[in-house]
Design a protein around this motif. Structure first.
Motif, PDB file in Angstrom:
ATOM      1  N   MET A 280       0.852  -1.261  -0.124  1.00 33.54           N
ATOM      2  CA  MET A 280       0.000  -0.041  -0.095  1.00 33.54           C
ATOM      3  C   MET A 280       0.800   1.050  -0.063  1.00 33.54           C
ATOM      4  SD  MET A 280      -2.692   1.512   2.929  1.00 33.54           S
ATOM      5  CE  MET A 280      -3.705  -0.200   2.834  1.00 33.54           C
ATOM      6  N   ARG A 281       0.516   2.257  -0.724  1.00 31.59           N
ATOM      7  CA  ARG A 281       1.119   3.303  -0.750  1.00 31.59           C
ATOM      8  C   ARG A 281       0.408   4.705  -0.728  1.00 31.59           C
ATOM      9  NH1 ARG A 281       4.179   4.138  -6.019  1.00 31.59           N
ATOM     10  NH2 ARG A 281       5.583   2.701  -5.009  1.00 31.59           N
ATOM     11  N   VAL A 282       0.702   5.413   0.259  1.00 28.19           N
ATOM     12  CA  VAL A 282      -0.173   6.485   0.573  1.00 28.19           C
ATOM     13  C   VAL A 282       0.596   7.768   0.229  1.00 28.19           C
ATOM     14  CG1 VAL A 282      -0.990   7.975   2.495  1.00 28.19           C
ATOM     15  CG2 VAL A 282      -0.908   5.625   2.795  1.00 28.19           C
ATOM     16  N   VAL A 283       0.229   8.467  -0.895  1.00 30.25           N
ATOM     17  CA  VAL A 283       0.909   9.835  -1.250  1.00 30.25           C
ATOM     18  C   VAL A 283      -0.088  11.007  -0.839  1.00 30.25           C
ATOM     19  CG1 VAL A 283       1.535  11.152  -3.359  1.00 30.25           C
ATOM     20  CG2 VAL A 283       1.730   8.642  -3.262  1.00 30.25           C
ATOM     21  N   ILE A 284       0.848  11.954  -0.240  1.00 27.03           N
ATOM     22  CA  ILE A 284      -0.145  12.993   0.321  1.00 27.03           C
ATOM     23  C   ILE A 284       0.209  14.321  -0.295  1.00 27.03           C
ATOM     24  CG2 ILE A 284      -0.128  14.427   2.789  1.00 27.03           C
ATOM     25  CD1 ILE A 284       1.456  11.713   3.867  1.00 27.03           C
ATOM     26  N   GLY A 285      -0.857  15.075  -0.672  1.00 21.72           N
ATOM     27  CA  GLY A 285      -0.828  16.219  -1.214  1.00 21.72           C
ATOM     28  C   GLY A 285      -1.155  17.132  -0.357  1.00 21.72           C
ATOM     29  N   MET A 286      -0.159  18.163  -0.004  1.00 22.02           N
ATOM     30  CA  MET A 286      -0.169  18.909   1.138  1.00 22.02           C
ATOM     31  C   MET A 286      -0.592  20.476   0.631  1.00 22.02           C
ATOM     32  SD  MET A 286       3.418  18.311   2.670  1.00 22.02           S
ATOM     33  CE  MET A 286       3.362  19.684   4.025  1.00 22.02           C
ATOM     34  N   LYS A 287      -1.279  21.115   1.443  1.00 23.02           N
ATOM     35  CA  LYS A 287      -1.783  22.333   1.215  1.00 23.02           C
ATOM     36  C   LYS A 287      -0.611  23.376   0.734  1.00 23.02           C
ATOM     37  CE  LYS A 287      -5.952  22.254   4.151  1.00 23.02           C
ATOM     38  NZ  LYS A 287      -6.667  22.787   5.335  1.00 23.02           N
ATOM     39  N   GLU A 288      -0.954  24.378  -0.379  1.00 23.25           N
ATOM     40  CA  GLU A 288       0.182  25.005  -1.062  1.00 23.25           C
ATOM     41  C   GLU A 288       1.175  25.947   0.167  1.00 23.25           C
ATOM     42  OE1 GLU A 288       2.550  26.076  -4.123  1.00 23.25           O
ATOM     43  OE2 GLU A 288       0.650  24.743  -4.291  1.00 23.25           O
ATOM     44  N   GLU A 289       0.472  26.341   0.939  1.00 27.65           N
ATOM     45  CA  GLU A 289       1.178  27.212   2.013  1.00 27.65           C
ATOM     46  C   GLU A 289       2.107  26.312   2.980  1.00 27.65           C
ATOM     47  OE1 GLU A 289      -2.781  26.583   3.765  1.00 27.65           O
ATOM     48  OE2 GLU A 289      -2.202  26.961   1.782  1.00 27.65           O
ATOM     49  N   ARG A 290       1.798  25.024   3.030  1.00 31.88           N
ATOM     50  CA  ARG A 290       2.667  24.358   3.979  1.00 31.88           C
ATOM     51  C   ARG A 290       3.814  23.487   3.214  1.00 31.88           C
ATOM     52  NH1 ARG A 290       1.179  23.223   9.133  1.00 31.88           N
ATOM     53  NH2 ARG A 290      -0.325  24.929   9.966  1.00 31.88           N
ATOM     54  N   ARG A 291       3.643  23.210   1.621  1.00 33.19           N
ATOM     55  CA  ARG A 291       4.287  22.331   1.136  1.00 33.19           C
ATOM     56  C   ARG A 291       5.813  22.628   0.590  1.00 33.19           C
ATOM     57  NH1 ARG A 291       2.275  19.787  -3.985  1.00 33.19           N
ATOM     58  NH2 ARG A 291       0.182  19.772  -3.098  1.00 33.19           N
ATOM     59  N   ARG A 292       6.061  24.197   1.078  1.00 37.71           N
ATOM     60  CA  ARG A 292       7.246  24.528   0.578  1.00 37.71           C
ATOM     61  C   ARG A 292       8.308  24.205   1.903  1.00 37.71           C
ATOM     62  NH1 ARG A 292       4.042  28.805  -0.813  1.00 37.71           N
ATOM     63  NH2 ARG A 292       3.996  29.148  -3.267  1.00 37.71           N
ATOM     64  N   GLU A 293       8.005  23.989   2.999  1.00 38.50           N
ATOM     65  CA  GLU A 293       8.786  23.967   4.125  1.00 38.50           C
ATOM     66  C   GLU A 293       9.109  22.463   4.452  1.00 38.50           C
ATOM     67  OE1 GLU A 293       8.422  26.280   7.671  1.00 38.50           O
ATOM     68  OE2 GLU A 293       6.691  27.556   6.410  1.00 38.50           O
ATOM     69  N   GLN A 294      10.428  22.085   4.439  1.00 36.81           N
ATOM     70  CA  GLN A 294      10.725  20.636   4.735  1.00 36.81           C
ATOM     71  C   GLN A 294      10.587  20.096   6.096  1.00 36.81           C
ATOM     72  OE1 GLN A 294      12.017  18.515   2.585  1.00 36.81           O
ATOM     73  NE2 GLN A 294      12.426  16.855   3.982  1.00 36.81           N
ATOM     74  N   LYS A 295      10.393  20.934   7.074  1.00 38.95           N
ATOM     75  CA  LYS A 295       9.881  20.509   8.415  1.00 38.95           C
ATOM     76  C   LYS A 295       8.499  19.943   8.192  1.00 38.95           C
ATOM     77  CE  LYS A 295       8.420  24.923  10.390  1.00 38.95           C
ATOM     78  NZ  LYS A 295       8.770  25.730  11.294  1.00 38.95           N
ATOM     79  N   HIS A 296       7.763  20.623   7.649  1.00 38.89           N
ATOM     80  CA  HIS A 296       6.184  20.148   7.300  1.00 38.89           C
ATOM     81  C   HIS A 296       6.086  18.926   6.390  1.00 38.89           C
ATOM     82  CE1 HIS A 296       4.504  23.337   9.496  1.00 38.89           C
ATOM     83  NE2 HIS A 296       4.770  24.416   8.580  1.00 38.89           N
ATOM     84  N   GLN A 297       7.026  18.772   5.421  1.00 37.58           N
ATOM     85  CA  GLN A 297       7.191  17.523   4.489  1.00 37.58           C
ATOM     86  C   GLN A 297       7.410  16.567   5.444  1.00 37.58           C
ATOM     87  OE1 GLN A 297       7.117  17.051   1.152  1.00 37.58           O
ATOM     88  NE2 GLN A 297       6.618  18.997   0.351  1.00 37.58           N
ATOM     89  N   VAL A 298       8.250  16.512   6.217  1.00 42.81           N
ATOM     90  CA  VAL A 298       8.758  15.499   7.432  1.00 42.81           C
ATOM     91  C   VAL A 298       7.587  15.095   8.273  1.00 42.81           C
ATOM     92  CG1 VAL A 298      10.562  14.755   9.101  1.00 42.81           C
ATOM     93  CG2 VAL A 298      11.119  15.990   7.009  1.00 42.81           C
ATOM     94  N   VAL A 326      12.282   9.677   5.481  1.00 43.58           N
ATOM     95  CA  VAL A 326      11.836  10.999   5.367  1.00 43.58           C
ATOM     96  C   VAL A 326      13.075  11.631   6.141  1.00 43.58           C
ATOM     97  CG1 VAL A 326      10.083  12.552   5.762  1.00 43.58           C
ATOM     98  CG2 VAL A 326       9.509  10.243   5.088  1.00 43.58           C
ATOM     99  N   SER A 327      13.022  11.484   7.320  1.00 41.55           N
ATOM    100  CA  SER A 327      14.059  12.090   8.399  1.00 41.55           C
ATOM    101  C   SER A 327      15.383  11.970   7.977  1.00 41.55           C
ATOM    102  CB  SER A 327      13.969  12.033   9.766  1.00 41.55           C
ATOM    103  OG  SER A 327      12.326  11.750  10.067  1.00 41.55           O
ATOM    104  N   PHE A 328      15.605  10.945   7.406  1.00 45.02           N
ATOM    105  CA  PHE A 328      17.011  10.302   6.961  1.00 45.02           C
ATOM    106  C   PHE A 328      17.164   9.887   5.531  1.00 45.02           C
ATOM    107  CE2 PHE A 328      16.180   9.926  11.609  1.00 45.02           C
ATOM    108  CZ  PHE A 328      17.367  10.527  12.226  1.00 45.02           C
ATOM    109  N   PRO A 329      17.189  10.809   4.612  1.00 42.13           N
ATOM    110  CA  PRO A 329      17.022  10.042   3.187  1.00 42.13           C
ATOM    111  C   PRO A 329      18.168   9.128   2.823  1.00 42.13           C
ATOM    112  CG  PRO A 329      16.849  12.481   3.381  1.00 42.13           C
ATOM    113  CD  PRO A 329      17.209  12.124   4.706  1.00 42.13           C
ATOM    114  N   LYS A 330      17.937   8.406   1.872  1.00 45.38           N
ATOM    115  CA  LYS A 330      18.919   7.596   1.350  1.00 45.38           C
ATOM    116  C   LYS A 330      19.938   8.272   0.509  1.00 45.38           C
ATOM    117  CE  LYS A 330      16.387   3.370   0.706  1.00 45.38           C
ATOM    118  NZ  LYS A 330      15.939   2.023  -0.141  1.00 45.38           N
ATOM    119  N   ASN A 331      21.156   7.704   0.350  1.00 42.81           N
ATOM    120  CA  ASN A 331      22.148   8.581  -0.222  1.00 42.81           C
ATOM    121  C   ASN A 331      21.749   9.166  -1.523  1.00 42.81           C
ATOM    122  OD1 ASN A 331      24.117   7.959   1.656  1.00 42.81           O
ATOM    123  ND2 ASN A 331      24.720   6.052   0.659  1.00 42.81           N
ATOM    124  N   ASN A 332      20.972   8.378  -2.282  1.00 41.28           N
ATOM    125  CA  ASN A 332      20.252   9.050  -3.838  1.00 41.28           C
ATOM    126  C   ASN A 332      19.310  10.022  -3.310  1.00 41.28           C
ATOM    127  OD1 ASN A 332      18.158   7.607  -2.982  1.00 41.28           O
ATOM    128  ND2 ASN A 332      18.468   6.183  -4.873  1.00 41.28           N
TER     129      ASN A 332
END
Length: 430
Positions: A280-298, A326-332
């Motif tokens: 199962m994959r959950v893909v999240i579409g954030m509100k425009e004003e929040r999606r620019r900040e990495q802390k909210h993405q995480v 998410v907090s610790f991305p892979k090398n790529n």
């Protein structure tokens, strides 16, 4: 909307409507172009009340290509390929009706179809060189998409040829065309290349894995659908997510037969030890004003993970299965939350959670990773080979003549939801 294909018999009208439905992602004027290609081919290939195999071949090819949602010239070229290949239409006629881009795609496809015959061997080195050459020399990448669809059609018809030729087609597909599909980032949509080849080369193993999967699928259908509904409900009850998220896309997939076999073979596992048959994959579409900040993405991914665990409260998560990329991305640069949970009857479910931005980067953003996965690591080694093939095919490249080959040629479901609980479902092959 485009008008019905009125020049065709009622028998074919329904089939053509299926293609038009697959092409509905295109702007209306481009849909009219696809419909024009159907009419063009029908006028040349359909006899009085007869069903012409070449016309059906064009519809099938166009359907495979349309599933990838390219621009209309690729779908039109796929529809017209059998018509041009059989000599029922000339390139000049196609150019006059559909323009130079469609002609360019068709020229490349007709030429590329002959390359495996010129290489001869399908060992690892020859296959790698051929894959690299196709990527380097093709003028329009859409031609490779049509070529791959043509290869699927060739495999679908393999039972009509001798066994040795079936095996040759299957080997070429596994060595050249399947890795090429992965290199272009469309491998998961063209899974038939691998499954049909596997069935041809190893029919007993294919039947064994397929039977095992079918048994599991019968047990899991209701489970998967209920899990998606429960997860969406839990996500919409999380206060932070309500304030941050605009939409969700929750998809589930079943591993293809070949992918299951390949995992068993590489990891020396038994069927029952393969853990990621269902995902199962959950893909999240954030509100425009929040999606620019990495802390909210995480945070949104980690909050979604907690909601998923609430939704699947009766499921167990073995120690060590949770991975926070998410907090610790892979090398790529890959980012996603991963875990595997088991329902009360013991069926495993692999779960991935990511934002739309992370999903886009994973699916389309790292071209070098796609090339590597497809076995294309260096283009410099193919230059001499390219010059030889270009000399041998100079007439084709210049457009003076068109040599044709004599060859005949994981299910995924998705739930989309938002904070107002609107839900849609669709399915596609993976």
């Amino acid at each position: 909307e485009p008008t019905a294909p009125d020049q065709l018999s009622r028998q074919w009208a329904n089939v053509c409507e299926a293609l038009m439905t697959q092409s509905s992602y295109l702007p209306v004027e481009e849909q009219e172009g696809v419909l024009g290609a159907v009419r063009f081919a029908g006028e040349r290939l359909l006899g009085e009340g007869e069903v012409d195999a070449e016309f059906g071949e064009g519809l099938a090819l166009a359907g495979v290509v349309a599933a990838l949602q390219p621009t209309s010239p690729a779908v039109i070229a796929a529809m017209l390929l059998p018509c041009v290949r059989s000599g029922e239409a000339s390139m000049e006629e196609v150019r006059a009706k559909f323009g130079p881009v469609v002609v360019s795609i068709l020229e490349d496809v007709l030429w590329l179809r002959t390359l495996p015959d010129k290489v001869g061997l399908v060992d690892d080195d020859s296959s790698r060189v051929l894959r690299e050459y196709i990527v380097a020399a093709t003028r329009d990448h859409r031609a490779v998409t049509v070529l791959l669809a043509d290869r699927i059609q060739l495999l679908r018809r393999s039972e009509s040829v001798p066994v040795y030729e079936q095996h040759l087609r299957a080997l070429e597909s596994l060595q050249v065309f399947s890795p090429l599909a992965h290199a272009l980032g469309v491998g998961k949509y063209l899974w038939e290349l691998e499954d049909l080849s596997f069935r041809s080369l190893f029919p007993d193993s294919y039947s064994s894995v397929e039977s095992w999967q079918l048994e599991l699928w019968e047990q899991s259908d209701a489970m998967m659908e209920q899990a998606k509904v429960d997860v969406l409900d839990a996500l919409n009850e999380n206060p932070y997510l309500v304030s941050t998220v605009e939409r969700y896309a929750i998809s589930s997939r079943r591993k293809s037969v070949f992918s299951t076999f390949k995992k068993m073979f590489r990891a020396n596992k038994k069927l029952e030890q393969v853990q990621d048959v269902f995902a199962m994959r959950v893909v999240i579409g954030m509100k425009e004003e929040r999606r620019r900040e990495q802390k909210h993405q995480v945070r949104v991914c980690l909050e979604a993970y907690q909601s998923v665990r609430v939704a699947l409260v009766g499921w167990t998560e073995p120690r060590g299965r949770f991975k926070d990329y998410v907090s610790f991305p892979k090398n790529n640069g890959y980012q996603s939350v991963h875990t595997t949970v088991y329902n009360p009857s013991g069926l495993p479910l692999e779960i991935q959670i990511r934002t739309e931005e992370m999903h886009a980067a994973a699916e389309f953003g790292d071209a070098s990773h796609s090339m590597y996965k497809g076995g294309i690591k260096s283009l410099s080694a193919v230059q001499r080979f390219a010059e030889v093939v270009k000399r041998d095919n100079s007439a084709v490249l210049l457009g003076d003549s068109y040599e044709t080959s004599s060859q005949g040629g994981e299910e995924e479901t998705e739930v989309e939801g938002s904070q107002d609980d609107s839900v849609e479902s669709e399915s596609e092959e993976e």
